[in-house]
Design a protein around this motif. Structure first.
Motif: not given
Ligand SMILES: Cc1cc2nc3c(=O)[nH]c(=O)nc-3n(C[C@H](O)[C@H](O)[C@H](O)COP(=O)(O)OP(=O)(O)OC[C@H]3O[C@@H](n4cnc5c(N)ncnc54)[C@H](O)[C@@H]3O)c2cc1C
Length: 426
Positions: A82-105
């Motif tokens: 279960r590797p971690l996929t991340v999204m970019y936002h304002k110079g930082k990366f945020y995990p984006f691989d579950s509904i919870i994490r999408a909600l927290l992005f």
């Protein structure tokens, strides 16, 4: 029947397996000196596992691929970390691989945009009506239903990254297929995709399939009731032939195809890919992230950074850390002609953005792989433009990445179309 298959990629080998099982005499012609095609890999002497030349993994929904592996008896060799996929936002990366994490992005705020993002995702997961979606561009559909903000933050960077100048033209069915058929758990084969391809080729050999490596087919012609294959300095007759190359190559191999079929092949659009692989002395992502989605507007010189050894253990590579930096590009883009050293100069400054401590001397070795045919581009009403698997030349069949639509290309769909073509040929 005597059957020839052009190409020992996953599609060609899957077709060969079924045709041989049905009792036919099967020969595969492969221009490269190895099997596996676009999903092939390579190994350094101190590595136990191969690294794919172009980053590869399976999804849990890849039923055709996983089903074939099961039939072959190798399901215990499939791993799903279960590797971690991340999204970019304002110079930082945020995990984006579950509904919870999408909600927290934080990139989508915490109000209406996030609700729209959620509903659009849910709708696309639930609907099967892709035919309506291919009538509208992903650009227009997402703007309307997900809203400008969500579109620009999430979907536009993906479309630009994959399709460059065509990003506004890609139809919404492509986006639907991507959202529908993907999972956050990602899979691989013990030893890498190349090990699977080698085992599969070995099994085919034992079954009696002849695999002729290093023989590039130059032409296919119908003469005296048979199909003559010219390549490797000789001509051989076959009753049926399946070609699994790109549409462009297919058109070159078979100029006798009727004009409208040839035109159909040549009008299909696709993107190429340039991928650099680096072996590093140290881990690049301190957080252990695997897949970084990068927005091109932020000035990254590539679309995706993938730290392979945050997906499979570095122990398989003698302790080396393996990192991919890749991009989908139009053929003719300058990256296709730059030397490996020049490309590295372009890419190196970006590595500090993933780890400020990164230094040039972390790099042990660099490889660059390029392909003209990496990603078909589906335009509006694309289903009307898919070339038929059974071509107008009797006995000649064609199965490529461009025909797995509405699904996006992948080894799963290469296996599916290879086996579908085999059924038609039988
Ligand atoms: C950057 C990138 C990332 C990808 N990521 C993934 C992923 O994560 N997961 C996934 O499942 N899929 C992924 N894919 C897609 C996957 O690699 C393909 O869908 C699949 O390998 C296609 O298989 P194929 O058999 O249809 O074609 P190919 O693999 O292209 O096989 C065609 C074969 O024909 C041979 N050939 C060409 N011309 C001739 C000739 N004249 N004579 C004889 N042989 C010839 C070629 O050498 C090749 O071996 C990715 C692809 C790319 C480019």
């Amino acid at each position: 029947m005597r059957i020839a298959i052009i190409g020992a990629g996953f599609g060609g080998m899957a077709a060969a397996y079924d045709l041989k099982n049905a009792g036919h005499d099967v020969t595969i012609f492969e221009s490269a000196s190895y099997v596996g095609g676009l999903a092939s890999g390579f190994k350094e002497p101190h590595w136990d596992w191969a690294v794919e030349k172009f980053y590869h993994h399976w999804f849990q929904t890849d039923n055709e691929m996983l089903g074939l592996i099961k039939e072959l008896g190798w399901e215990d060799n499939v791993l799903f970390p279960r590797p971690l996929t991340v999204m970019y936002h304002k110079g930082k990366f945020y995990p984006f691989d579950s509904i919870i994490r999408a909600l927290l992005f934080p990139g989508l705020g915490f109000g209406l945009d996030k609700i729209r993002f959620g509903f659009v995702g849910l709708y696309l997961r639930l609907t099967n009506n892709w035919r309506a979606l291919e009538k509208v561009t992903a650009n227009a559909w997402m703007m309307k239903w997900a809203g400008k903000n969500v579109y620009e933050k999430m979907w536009k960077p993906l479309l630009i990254g994959k399709f460059g100048p065509f990003y506004r033209d890609v139809n919404m069915a492509w986006m639907w297929a991507r959202i529908k058929a993907r999972t956050t758990r990602l899979g691989t084969f013990e030893g890498g995709f190349q090990r699977f391809a080698d085992l599969f080729a070995e099994r085919l050999g034992k079954m009696g399939v002849e695999i002729r490596l290093g023989v590039g087919v130059e032409s296919i012609k119908r003469e005296l009731g048979q199909l003559l294959i010219r390549g490797g300095g000789e001509s051989q007759p076959f009753d049926k032939v399946l070609v699994t190359t790109s549409p462009n190559l297919m058109a070159k191999l078979t100029p006798d195809l009727p004009e409208n079929y040839l035109k159909g092949l040549l009008e299909l659009k696709s993107m190429g890919a340039v991928v650099m692989i680096l072996s590093l002395k140290q881990q690049l992502s301190n957080e252990g992230y695997y897949w970084f989605n990068l927005p091109k507007e932020e000035g990254y010189p590539f679309l995706a950074l993938v730290e392979h050894t945050n997906f499979v253990s570095k122990e398989h590579f003698g302790g080396d850390r393996i990192v991919y930096a890749g991009d989908y590009l139009e053929v003719g883009h300058e990256y296709f002609s730059l030397s490996d050293e020049k490309l590295l100069e372009r890419f190196i400054p970006a590595f500090k953005k993933f780890n400020p401590a990164f230094e040039r001397d972390w790099v042990k070795k660099v490889w660059v792989f390029k392909t003209n045919y990496a990603q078909p581009v589906p335009l509006l009403d694309h289903s009307k433009n898919i070339p038929a698997i059974q071509t107008p030349i009797e006995g000649l069949y064609f199965a490529s990445m461009s025909q797995v639509y509405p699904w996006d290309r992948g080894t799963n769909f290469a296996v599916e179309i290879g086996r579908r073509a085999a059924r038609m040929m039988k």
